[in-house]
Enzyme design. Structure first.
Site, short mmCIF file in Angstrom:
data_model
loop_
_atom_site.label_atom_id
_atom_site.label_comp_id
_atom_site.label_asym_id
_atom_site.label_seq_id
_atom_site.Cartn_x
_atom_site.Cartn_y
_atom_site.Cartn_z
N GLU A 24 -9.03 -8.04 19.15
CA GLU A 24 -8.24 -8.70 18.12
C GLU A 24 -6.78 -8.93 18.51
OE1 GLU A 24 -10.95 -7.35 14.31
OE2 GLU A 24 -8.89 -6.59 14.43
N GLU B 86 -17.81 -7.72 15.15
CA GLU B 86 -17.51 -6.84 14.02
C GLU B 86 -17.80 -7.58 12.73
OE1 GLU B 86 -13.66 -5.00 13.75
OE2 GLU B 86 -13.62 -4.47 15.87
N TYR C 109 -14.47 -10.71 8.52
CA TYR C 109 -14.60 -9.91 7.31
C TYR C 109 -14.41 -10.71 6.02
CZ TYR C 109 -14.32 -5.85 10.39
OH TYR C 109 -14.56 -4.92 11.37
#
Length: 440
Positions: free
Chosen positions: A167, A351, A294
């Site tokens: 990230e 993720e 996310y």
């Protein structure tokens, strides 16, 4: 769960992810100090000033944790190495105990039939390098290349995949512009330099690993789906710019060897001299692209200085992080990244997961919200595959409840509950449901 392994193409890989500082217990095994230790020790930065000194004690309990991965029928374990554990001063003499630990860890994965997916850096910069300016220092790509050489000379012959940096947006913008993570700066010049240097370090690390004969090397970026808060041209421009410095800057640097013009309007004056000549290194070819996803963000314009916008609370259901649950954003980003940037390069969802208000009751954690979240995002992954996007794997965040950075130990992302007093592991309902779905 509605989805199972059989819904996905043959060879599609399922995994779980963690990171070193969040689980290992950094105050043992000869690891050096990191900028997270000092950030956490500064009042007001972290909930209850908590740090990763003990965390989940994975350093001593790694065999139990690898057994959990094996018993759930995961294919891949995405783990990270700690720069400060391997090289306590960031440069110079390696720490033999640190190298031995990762040696044992990788061998333990292979013994259990797990593919080791290594990330070299997940935010724990050695303090001595932070003292020298950290990611704002032009020498950090060389330092990171040296670290890459040391750790991958030890384990690079056995890892299934490797990515240099987790990230880049968090390493640079979140930490140097918003000041919400270590080193906690709010400085646009440091931000611009960190954004450029993190990509140079990525490229240098790829170059080093290629020199060691390693294969299956990738880049892992985080993504948010940016949405205008209303239909006005100003809101659309604001959302486009948010997407620019969050998503397009790093993708474009690695895959298109350029930076977005709208982002350069704000950051260009602060980039280091000669940055235009660095794309041969930044754009080192990679074998896959990892996408961490996310949530989405609603963006509205304002009259402040560049980037002249702010986030607006959205109407959708939210996780314990306050993040909207928006699975369509994953589908949209997968298709867009494939079409505009990675093209024939395989994609992995490296993720995806949620913080939930998990409670251990009578030895059980019933986290149906997490099961629903994962199931909905798997449906979007399957849809992208059906539409021709070469998605090759999905890794959930996270295996364990862990140290959630500035939020301390309050937010629980794990498939496995951790009692942070006793350190007892208790698989949650989501773990058991995934184990059933992934069983061969």
């Amino acid at each position: 769960m509605r989805h199972s392994r059989t819904d996905f193409p043959e060879g599609f890989l399922f995994g779980a992810a963690t990171s070193s500082y969040q689980i290992e217990g950094h105050a043992q095994g000869g690891a050096g100090r990191t900028h997270w230790d000092t950030f956490a020790a500064t009042p007001g930065n972290v909930v209850r000033a908590e740090d990763g000194a003990r965390a989940c004690d994975h350093y001593n309990r790694w065999e139990e944790d690898l057994d959990l991965l094996r018993d759930a029928s995961f294919d891949v374990y995405r783990f990270s190495t700690s720069w400060a554990r391997v090289m306590p001063e960031g440069r110079g003499q390696p720490n033999a105990r640190g190298l031995d630990f990762y040696d044992r860890l990788v061998d333990g994965m292979l013994e259990r039939g797990l593919k080791p997916a290594a990330t070299l850096y997940h935010w724990e910069l050695p303090s001595t390098l932070a003292d020298m300016g950290g990611w704002a220092n032009a020498d950090i790509p060389k330092w990171f290349g040296d670290f890459t050489q040391v750790i991958m000379e030890r384990i690079g012959d056995r890892v299934w995949s490797a990515a240099p940096i987790n990230e880049p947006w968090c390493v640079s913008w979140l930490s140097h512009f918003l000041g919400l993570q270590a080193p906690g700066l709010r400085d646009i010049r440091a931000t611009a330099r960190a954004m450029h240097h993190v990509l140079l370090a990525h490229g240098r690390s790829i170059e080093v690993m290629r020199g060691l004969g390693m294969k299956n090397l990738g880049a892992v970026c985080n993504f948010e789906y940016a949405v205008p808060a209303d239909d006005s041209p100003a809101a659309q421009k604001a959302a486009r710019l948010y997407d620019g410095y969050y998503n397009r800057f790093f993708l474009s640097g690695i895959f298109n060897r350029s930076y977005p013009e709208d982002v350069l309007e704000g950051l260009g004056p602060h980039l280091p001299k000669g940055w235009e000549n660095d794309f041969d290194l930044i754009g080192q070819p990679v074998d896959w692209c990892g996408m961490n996803y996310y949530t989405r963000k609603l963006i509205a314009p304002d009259n402040g200085p560049w980037p002249s916008h702010h986030e607006v609370e959205g109407p959708l259901p939210k996780t314990e992080m306050g993040w909207e649950i928006f699975p369509d954003g994953l589908y949209n980003l997968l298709t867009r990244v494939h079409g505009a940037y990675t093209r024939d390069v395989p994609l992995y969802v490296t993720e995806n997961g949620m913080a939930n208000a998990d409670r251990l009751v009578n030895g059980e954690v019933k986290d149906q919200a997490r099961i629903d979240y994962i199931d909905a995002h798997l449906e979007r992954v399957k849809r992208a595959i059906d539409d021709g996007v070469p998605v090759k794997g999905y890794f959930t965040w996270s295996l364990l409840d862990n140290y959630e950075w500035a939020l301390g130990y309050d937010k629980r992302f794990g498939l496995v509950h951790v009692d942070f007093d006793s350190l007892k592991r208790t698989p949650k309902a989501s773990y058991h449901e995934l184990a059933r779905a992934l069983a061969r």
